[in-house]
Design a protein around this motif. Sequence first.
Motif, PDB file in Angstrom:
ATOM      1  N   TYR A 182     -94.450  40.799  -5.278  1.00  0.00           N
ATOM      2  CA  TYR A 182     -94.516  41.318  -6.647  1.00  0.00           C
ATOM      3  C   TYR A 182     -93.738  40.419  -7.605  1.00  0.00           C
ATOM      4  N   ALA A 183     -92.561  39.977  -7.194  1.00  0.00           N
ATOM      5  CA  ALA A 183     -91.735  39.116  -8.048  1.00  0.00           C
ATOM      6  C   ALA A 183     -92.435  37.785  -8.317  1.00  0.00           C
ATOM      7  N   VAL A 184     -93.034  37.205  -7.295  1.00  0.00           N
ATOM      8  CA  VAL A 184     -93.731  35.925  -7.469  1.00  0.00           C
ATOM      9  C   VAL A 184     -94.920  36.086  -8.415  1.00  0.00           C
ATOM     10  N   VAL A 185     -95.710  37.137  -8.212  1.00  0.00           N
ATOM     11  CA  VAL A 185     -96.865  37.375  -9.085  1.00  0.00           C
ATOM     12  C   VAL A 185     -96.407  37.607 -10.514  1.00  0.00           C
ATOM     13  N   SER A 186     -95.346  38.355 -10.690  1.00  0.00           N
ATOM     14  CA  SER A 186     -94.823  38.615 -12.035  1.00  0.00           C
ATOM     15  C   SER A 186     -94.367  37.323 -12.702  1.00  0.00           C
ATOM     16  N   LEU A 187     -93.685  36.477 -11.967  1.00  0.00           N
ATOM     17  CA  LEU A 187     -93.227  35.202 -12.527  1.00  0.00           C
ATOM     18  C   LEU A 187     -94.396  34.296 -12.901  1.00  0.00           C
ATOM     19  N   VAL A 188     -95.405  34.245 -12.051  1.00  0.00           N
ATOM     20  CA  VAL A 188     -96.578  33.421 -12.351  1.00  0.00           C
ATOM     21  C   VAL A 188     -97.286  33.937 -13.597  1.00  0.00           C
ATOM     22  N   MET A 189     -97.466  35.232 -13.686  1.00  0.00           N
ATOM     23  CA  MET A 189     -98.123  35.815 -14.857  1.00  0.00           C
ATOM     24  C   MET A 189     -97.303  35.567 -16.126  1.00  0.00           C
ATOM     25  N   ALA A 190     -95.991  35.664 -16.018  1.00  0.00           N
ATOM     26  CA  ALA A 190     -95.126  35.393 -17.169  1.00  0.00           C
ATOM     27  C   ALA A 190     -95.249  33.933 -17.596  1.00  0.00           C
ATOM     28  N   GLN A 191     -95.317  33.031 -16.635  1.00  0.00           N
ATOM     29  CA  GLN A 191     -95.447  31.607 -16.958  1.00  0.00           C
ATOM     30  C   GLN A 191     -96.784  31.330 -17.638  1.00  0.00           C
ATOM     31  N   ILE A 192     -97.846  31.956 -17.177  1.00  0.00           N
ATOM     32  CA  ILE A 192     -99.159  31.785 -17.814  1.00  0.00           C
ATOM     33  C   ILE A 192     -99.123  32.296 -19.245  1.00  0.00           C
ATOM     34  N   THR A 193     -98.503  33.443 -19.444  1.00  0.00           N
ATOM     35  CA  THR A 193     -98.383  34.001 -20.792  1.00  0.00           C
ATOM     36  C   THR A 193     -97.571  33.075 -21.693  1.00  0.00           C
ATOM     37  N   ILE A 194     -96.504  32.522 -21.168  1.00  0.00           N
ATOM     38  CA  ILE A 194     -95.666  31.599 -21.946  1.00  0.00           C
ATOM     39  C   ILE A 194     -96.472  30.377 -22.360  1.00  0.00           C
ATOM     40  N   GLN A 195     -97.249  29.830 -21.443  1.00  0.00           N
ATOM     41  CA  GLN A 195     -98.061  28.655 -21.770  1.00  0.00           C
ATOM     42  C   GLN A 195     -99.096  28.964 -22.841  1.00  0.00           C
ATOM     43  N   GLN A 196     -99.720  30.134 -22.757  1.00  0.00           N
ATOM     44  CA  GLN A 196    -100.696  30.533 -23.770  1.00  0.00           C
ATOM     45  C   GLN A 196    -100.029  30.678 -25.133  1.00  0.00           C
ATOM     46  N   LYS A 197     -98.870  31.283 -25.154  1.00  0.00           N
ATOM     47  CA  LYS A 197     -98.152  31.470 -26.422  1.00  0.00           C
ATOM     48  C   LYS A 197     -97.694  30.138 -26.997  1.00  0.00           C
TER      49      LYS A 197
END
Length: 97
Positions: A24-39
């Motif tokens: 769960y932590a890894v998936v959350s971090l990956v999703m956060a990184q994708i969101t950061i890149q989009q922003k």
Amino acid sequence: MAKAKRKKTRNVVLTIAVLVFLGYAVVSLVMAQITIQQKEKEKAQIEAQIEEEKIKQKELDFLLSAGGDKSYIEKMAREKLGYISPNERVFIDISGK
């Protein structure tokens, strides 16, 4: 014997729980990184739009300050509207060079 079996079961359950949490932590971090890149991409686009608008604003400020200048009006009429003076000859190069 029953205590050893319960302890082993607890260890397996604990191991599975830790693995699920790590997943769960890894998936959350990956999703956060994708969101950061989009922003960051959105931010870069907005900053580019801001720069374009600043350039347009400078042009408009210049137009306001030079609005009464006859040579400027004549230049804009030639460049933007394609006007020419009476009895003026315009040569157009059609060779494409």
